[in-house]
Design a protein around this motif. Structure first.
Motif: not given
Length: 163
Positions: A128-138
């Motif tokens: 649900x969290x965009x923050x978690x996914x952003x960590x992988x993209x970052x």
């Protein structure tokens, strides 16, 4: 067992509990692929994913399934495997737990490195969290490479103007 766990874990970004509770009824072999249903997820939203035959993964899955003893009274997919045979004892959370913590992050990392967008990564992993996914993209090597190329191109352009 571990290879099949890795295949399913990476393809579906599965958590430990999801793999441990996976049953033979949750997987449909449609010939050219497997359709895998994860009915009980941490987010309470059932998930479906597909495993295709990249690198003969389906053959490996089918071989593992064929080793299932006929007298097994439960439907859990993962059984202890040793010396080319499966026992009727299901694999527990601690044994399976050695695989998914790496699998979920590996799957998200592979997607991020391939340039997949955050929304797709979130859907894939059931986050649900965009923050978690952003960590992988970052932290994606692909994104770091693009950034490095952009900086270096700018640096070269500035140097050409100064020369």
């Amino acid at each position: 067992m571990i290879k099949v766990g890795l295949i399913l874990g990476i393809a579906g970004a599965c958590r430990t509990d999801e793999l441990v509770n996976l049953t033979v009824d949750d997987i449909e072999d449609v010939g050219s692929s497997l359709i895998v249903k994860i009915p009980n997820t941490k987010t309470k939203i059932p998930r479906i994913f597909v495993v295709t035959d990249v690198g003969n993964m389906l053959q490996l899955f089918r071989k593992y399934l064929s080793l299932r003893p006929p007298h097994v009274k439960h439907k859990r997919l993962f059984l202890y495997y040793k010396a080319g045979k499966c026992s009727s004892q299901p694999v527990g959370k601690n044994t399976m737990g050695k695989i998914p913590s790496v699998v979920a992050s590996s799957s998200a990392t592979l997607l991020a490195d391939a340039g997949v967008d955050i929304t797709t990564i979130k859907r894939h992993a059931g986050w649900k969290s965009t923050t978690v996914a952003e960590g992988y993209v970052e932290n994606s090597i692909e994104n770091k490479t693009k950034s490095a190329n952009q900086v270096l191109v700018e640096a070269v352009d500035v140097k050409d103007v100064e020369d």
